[in-house]
Design an enzyme around this catalytic site. Structure first.
Site, PDB file in Angstrom:
ATOM      1  N   ASP A  29      35.949  34.554  34.041  1.00  0.00           N
ATOM      2  CA  ASP A  29      36.316  35.076  35.360  1.00  0.00           C
ATOM      3  C   ASP A  29      37.839  35.184  35.424  1.00  0.00           C
ATOM      4  O   ASP A  29      38.554  34.266  35.019  1.00  0.00           O
ATOM      5  CB  ASP A  29      35.803  34.124  36.456  1.00  0.00           C
ATOM      6  CG  ASP A  29      35.864  34.758  37.838  1.00  0.00           C
ATOM      7  OD1 ASP A  29      34.803  34.895  38.463  1.00  0.00           O
ATOM      8  OD2 ASP A  29      36.975  35.107  38.293  1.00  0.00           O
ATOM      9  N   ILE A  30      38.328  36.291  35.920  1.00  0.00           N
ATOM     10  CA  ILE A  30      39.770  36.544  35.930  1.00  0.00           C
ATOM     11  C   ILE A  30      40.497  35.689  36.976  1.00  0.00           C
ATOM     12  O   ILE A  30      41.712  35.494  36.896  1.00  0.00           O
ATOM     13  CB  ILE A  30      40.048  38.066  36.133  1.00  0.00           C
ATOM     14  CG1 ILE A  30      41.358  38.471  35.501  1.00  0.00           C
ATOM     15  CG2 ILE A  30      39.954  38.490  37.566  1.00  0.00           C
ATOM     16  CD1 ILE A  30      41.404  38.370  34.006  1.00  0.00           C
ATOM     17  N   GLU A  92      31.068  39.997  46.127  1.00  0.00           N
ATOM     18  CA  GLU A  92      32.213  40.865  45.815  1.00  0.00           C
ATOM     19  C   GLU A  92      31.832  42.020  44.888  1.00  0.00           C
ATOM     20  O   GLU A  92      32.176  43.167  45.159  1.00  0.00           O
ATOM     21  CB  GLU A  92      33.306  39.993  45.172  1.00  0.00           C
ATOM     22  CG  GLU A  92      34.623  40.687  44.922  1.00  0.00           C
ATOM     23  CD  GLU A  92      35.586  39.789  44.133  1.00  0.00           C
ATOM     24  OE1 GLU A  92      35.597  38.561  44.354  1.00  0.00           O
ATOM     25  OE2 GLU A  92      36.309  40.331  43.290  1.00  0.00           O
ATOM     26  N   HIS A  97      25.292  38.692  38.692  1.00  0.00           N
ATOM     27  CA  HIS A  97      26.066  37.782  37.831  1.00  0.00           C
ATOM     28  C   HIS A  97      25.875  36.337  38.252  1.00  0.00           C
ATOM     29  O   HIS A  97      25.665  36.046  39.427  1.00  0.00           O
ATOM     30  CB  HIS A  97      27.560  38.143  37.826  1.00  0.00           C
ATOM     31  CG  HIS A  97      28.197  38.228  39.170  1.00  0.00           C
ATOM     32  ND1 HIS A  97      28.034  39.313  39.998  1.00  0.00           N
ATOM     33  CD2 HIS A  97      29.002  37.370  39.848  1.00  0.00           C
ATOM     34  CE1 HIS A  97      28.714  39.131  41.117  1.00  0.00           C
ATOM     35  NE2 HIS A  97      29.306  37.939  41.052  1.00  0.00           N
ATOM     36  N   HIS A  99      27.810  32.650  38.067  1.00  0.00           N
ATOM     37  CA  HIS A  99      29.049  31.919  37.785  1.00  0.00           C
ATOM     38  C   HIS A  99      28.681  30.626  37.057  1.00  0.00           C
ATOM     39  O   HIS A  99      27.816  29.874  37.536  1.00  0.00           O
ATOM     40  CB  HIS A  99      29.756  31.512  39.087  1.00  0.00           C
ATOM     41  CG  HIS A  99      30.278  32.637  39.906  1.00  0.00           C
ATOM     42  ND1 HIS A  99      31.604  33.016  39.906  1.00  0.00           N
ATOM     43  CD2 HIS A  99      29.656  33.471  40.782  1.00  0.00           C
ATOM     44  CE1 HIS A  99      31.777  34.018  40.746  1.00  0.00           C
ATOM     45  NE2 HIS A  99      30.618  34.314  41.292  1.00  0.00           N
TER      46      HIS A  99
HETATM   47  P1  5GP Z   1      31.129  37.295  43.646  1.00  0.00           P
HETATM   48  O1  5GP Z   1      30.692  38.743  43.604  1.00  0.00           O
HETATM   49  O2  5GP Z   1      30.128  36.390  42.987  1.00  0.00           O
HETATM   50  O3  5GP Z   1      31.456  36.848  45.047  1.00  0.00           O
HETATM   51  O4  5GP Z   1      32.489  37.155  42.825  1.00  0.00           O
HETATM   52  C1  5GP Z   1      32.815  38.029  41.788  1.00  0.00           C
HETATM   53  C2  5GP Z   1      33.677  37.318  40.761  1.00  0.00           C
HETATM   54  O5  5GP Z   1      34.086  38.278  39.807  1.00  0.00           O
HETATM   55  C3  5GP Z   1      34.961  36.675  41.319  1.00  0.00           C
HETATM   56  O6  5GP Z   1      35.012  35.290  40.964  1.00  0.00           O
HETATM   57  C4  5GP Z   1      36.094  37.470  40.666  1.00  0.00           C
HETATM   58  O7  5GP Z   1      37.197  36.667  40.315  1.00  0.00           O
HETATM   59  C5  5GP Z   1      35.417  38.060  39.441  1.00  0.00           C
HETATM   60  N1  5GP Z   1      35.972  39.354  39.068  1.00  0.00           N
HETATM   61  C6  5GP Z   1      36.128  40.415  39.879  1.00  0.00           C
HETATM   62  N2  5GP Z   1      36.671  41.458  39.208  1.00  0.00           N
HETATM   63  C7  5GP Z   1      36.843  41.014  37.917  1.00  0.00           C
HETATM   64  C8  5GP Z   1      37.360  41.642  36.739  1.00  0.00           C
HETATM   65  O8  5GP Z   1      37.775  42.788  36.723  1.00  0.00           O
HETATM   66  N3  5GP Z   1      37.385  40.880  35.612  1.00  0.00           N
HETATM   67  C9  5GP Z   1      36.910  39.583  35.585  1.00  0.00           C
HETATM   68  N4  5GP Z   1      36.983  38.935  34.408  1.00  0.00           N
HETATM   69  N5  5GP Z   1      36.427  38.977  36.681  1.00  0.00           N
HETATM   70  C10 5GP Z   1      36.388  39.681  37.835  1.00  0.00           C
END
Ligand code: 5GP
Length: 132
Positions: A29-30, A92, A97, A99
Protein backbone atom coordinates in the site's frame (compact mmCIF):
# COMPACT_ATOMS: atom_id res chain seq x y z
CA UNK A 1 -12.44 1.92 -17.87
CA UNK A 2 -9.73 0.07 -15.94
CA UNK A 3 -9.44 0.68 -12.22
CA UNK A 4 -6.20 1.97 -10.74
CA UNK A 5 -5.51 -1.54 -9.40
CA UNK A 6 -5.98 -3.11 -12.85
CA UNK A 7 -3.49 -0.54 -14.19
CA UNK A 8 -1.10 -1.58 -11.40
CA UNK A 9 -1.51 -5.27 -12.25
CA UNK A 10 -0.90 -4.47 -15.92
CA UNK A 11 2.24 -2.50 -15.00
CA UNK A 12 0.86 0.75 -16.46
CA UNK A 13 1.17 2.24 -12.96
CA UNK A 14 4.23 1.15 -10.94
CA UNK A 15 3.88 -0.78 -7.68
CA UNK A 16 6.04 -2.57 -5.15
CA UNK A 17 5.05 -6.15 -5.91
CA UNK A 18 5.06 -8.75 -3.15
CA UNK A 19 3.42 -11.76 -4.82
CA UNK A 20 1.49 -12.75 -7.92
CA UNK A 21 -0.12 -15.76 -9.50
CA UNK A 22 -2.44 -16.11 -12.46
CA UNK A 23 -5.46 -14.85 -10.46
CA UNK A 24 -4.21 -12.52 -7.71
CA UNK A 25 -1.67 -9.75 -7.15
CA UNK A 26 -0.21 -8.45 -3.86
CA UNK A 27 1.64 -5.13 -3.53
CA UNK A 28 2.61 -2.62 -0.87
CA UNK A 29 0.00 0.00 0.00
CA UNK A 30 1.42 3.38 -0.99
CA UNK A 31 0.09 4.97 2.23
CA UNK A 32 0.81 2.25 4.77
CA UNK A 33 -0.56 2.12 8.27
CA UNK A 34 2.66 0.30 9.07
CA UNK A 35 5.64 -0.84 7.01
CA UNK A 36 4.56 -4.06 5.32
CA UNK A 37 0.91 -3.01 4.83
CA UNK A 38 0.00 -4.96 1.70
CA UNK A 39 -3.02 -5.08 -0.59
CA UNK A 40 -4.24 -8.32 -2.19
CA UNK A 41 -6.38 -7.91 -5.30
CA UNK A 42 -7.98 -10.27 -7.83
CA UNK A 43 -7.16 -9.89 -11.50
CA UNK A 44 -10.28 -8.98 -13.44
CA UNK A 45 -10.83 -8.43 -17.15
CA UNK A 46 -10.39 -4.71 -17.82
CA UNK A 47 -13.67 -2.86 -17.32
CA UNK A 48 -15.23 -5.83 -15.50
CA UNK A 49 -13.75 -5.21 -12.06
CA UNK A 50 -15.93 -6.00 -9.07
CA UNK A 51 -15.99 -3.43 -6.30
CA UNK A 52 -17.48 -5.36 -3.39
CA UNK A 53 -15.72 -8.43 -2.01
CA UNK A 54 -18.93 -10.31 -1.27
CA UNK A 55 -19.95 -10.04 -4.92
CA UNK A 56 -17.13 -12.50 -5.71
CA UNK A 57 -18.24 -16.05 -6.40
CA UNK A 58 -17.53 -18.45 -3.54
CA UNK A 59 -14.62 -20.18 -5.22
CA UNK A 60 -12.81 -16.91 -6.05
CA UNK A 61 -13.39 -15.55 -2.55
CA UNK A 62 -11.95 -18.73 -1.03
CA UNK A 63 -8.97 -18.77 -3.38
CA UNK A 64 -8.27 -15.09 -2.60
CA UNK A 65 -8.20 -15.80 1.14
CA UNK A 66 -5.84 -18.74 0.62
CA UNK A 67 -3.53 -16.50 -1.46
CA UNK A 68 -3.75 -13.78 1.24
CA UNK A 69 -2.92 -16.36 3.90
CA UNK A 70 0.40 -17.14 2.20
CA UNK A 71 1.24 -13.44 1.85
CA UNK A 72 0.29 -12.79 5.50
CA UNK A 73 2.62 -15.58 6.66
CA UNK A 74 5.43 -13.95 4.74
CA UNK A 75 4.64 -10.48 6.20
CA UNK A 76 4.71 -11.92 9.70
CA UNK A 77 7.98 -13.75 9.07
CA UNK A 78 9.70 -10.66 7.65
CA UNK A 79 8.33 -7.95 9.96
CA UNK A 80 8.19 -10.02 13.16
CA UNK A 81 4.73 -8.58 13.94
CA UNK A 82 2.45 -10.33 16.44
CA UNK A 83 -0.15 -10.98 13.75
CA UNK A 84 -1.41 -9.72 10.44
CA UNK A 85 -4.76 -7.92 10.53
CA UNK A 86 -7.03 -8.71 7.60
CA UNK A 87 -9.25 -5.76 6.77
CA UNK A 88 -11.71 -5.04 3.98
CA UNK A 89 -12.89 -1.46 3.52
CA UNK A 90 -13.04 -0.68 -0.17
CA UNK A 91 -14.34 2.84 0.28
CA UNK A 92 -11.67 4.45 -1.90
CA UNK A 93 -10.82 2.14 -4.79
CA UNK A 94 -13.68 0.30 -6.54
CA UNK A 95 -11.71 -2.91 -7.10
CA UNK A 96 -11.97 -5.75 -4.56
CA UNK A 97 -8.99 -5.74 -2.17
CA UNK A 98 -7.93 -7.06 1.20
CA UNK A 99 -5.63 -5.01 3.43
CA UNK A 100 -2.98 -7.08 5.23
CA UNK A 101 -1.56 -4.95 8.05
CA UNK A 102 1.23 -6.12 10.38
CA UNK A 103 0.12 -5.31 13.92
CA UNK A 104 1.34 -5.60 17.49
CA UNK A 105 -1.68 -3.92 19.04
CA UNK A 106 -5.17 -2.75 18.11
CA UNK A 107 -3.86 0.81 17.68
CA UNK A 108 -1.79 -0.37 14.69
CA UNK A 109 -4.91 -0.90 12.63
CA UNK A 110 -6.55 2.50 13.05
CA UNK A 111 -7.33 3.71 9.52
CA UNK A 112 -7.82 7.27 10.83
CA UNK A 113 -4.25 7.39 12.16
CA UNK A 114 -1.51 9.19 10.21
CA UNK A 115 0.10 6.90 7.64
CA UNK A 116 3.73 5.88 7.78
CA UNK A 117 6.07 7.62 5.35
CA UNK A 118 8.53 5.40 3.53
CA UNK A 119 11.07 6.51 0.94
CA UNK A 120 11.12 4.81 -2.48
CA UNK A 121 14.27 2.95 -1.36
CA UNK A 122 12.56 1.75 1.81
CA UNK A 123 9.52 0.56 -0.18
CA UNK A 124 11.75 -1.23 -2.69
CA UNK A 125 13.85 -2.94 -0.03
CA UNK A 126 10.76 -4.04 1.92
CA UNK A 127 9.12 -5.41 -1.24
CA UNK A 128 12.33 -7.31 -2.06
CA UNK A 129 12.35 -8.87 1.44
CA UNK A 130 8.66 -9.80 1.23
CA UNK A 131 8.79 -11.04 -2.37
CA UNK A 132 7.60 -14.63 -2.72
P1 5GP B 1 -9.91 1.41 0.61
O1 5GP B 1 -10.51 1.43 -0.78
O2 5GP B 1 -9.84 0.02 1.16
O3 5GP B 1 -10.61 2.36 1.54
O4 5GP B 1 -8.41 1.94 0.51
C1 5GP B 1 -7.65 1.82 -0.65
C2 5GP B 1 -6.18 1.70 -0.31
O5 5GP B 1 -5.45 1.71 -1.52
C3 5GP B 1 -5.61 2.84 0.55
O6 5GP B 1 -4.98 2.31 1.72
C4 5GP B 1 -4.61 3.55 -0.36
O7 5GP B 1 -3.45 3.98 0.32
C5 5GP B 1 -4.29 2.47 -1.38
N1 5GP B 1 -3.97 3.02 -2.69
C6 5GP B 1 -4.73 3.89 -3.39
N2 5GP B 1 -4.14 4.19 -4.57
C7 5GP B 1 -2.98 3.46 -4.61
C8 5GP B 1 -1.94 3.34 -5.58
O8 5GP B 1 -1.95 3.95 -6.64
N3 5GP B 1 -0.92 2.50 -5.27
C9 5GP B 1 -0.88 1.78 -4.10
N4 5GP B 1 0.18 0.98 -3.91
N5 5GP B 1 -1.85 1.88 -3.17
C10 5GP B 1 -2.89 2.71 -3.41
Amino acid sequence: MATIFTKIIQGAIPSYKVAEDDRFYAFLDINPLRAGHTLVVPKFAEGEELDYIFDLDDETLSAMMVFAKRVAARIREVTGCARVATVVLGLEVPHVHIHLVPIDSEADVDFRAPREKLSPDEFASLAAKLAM
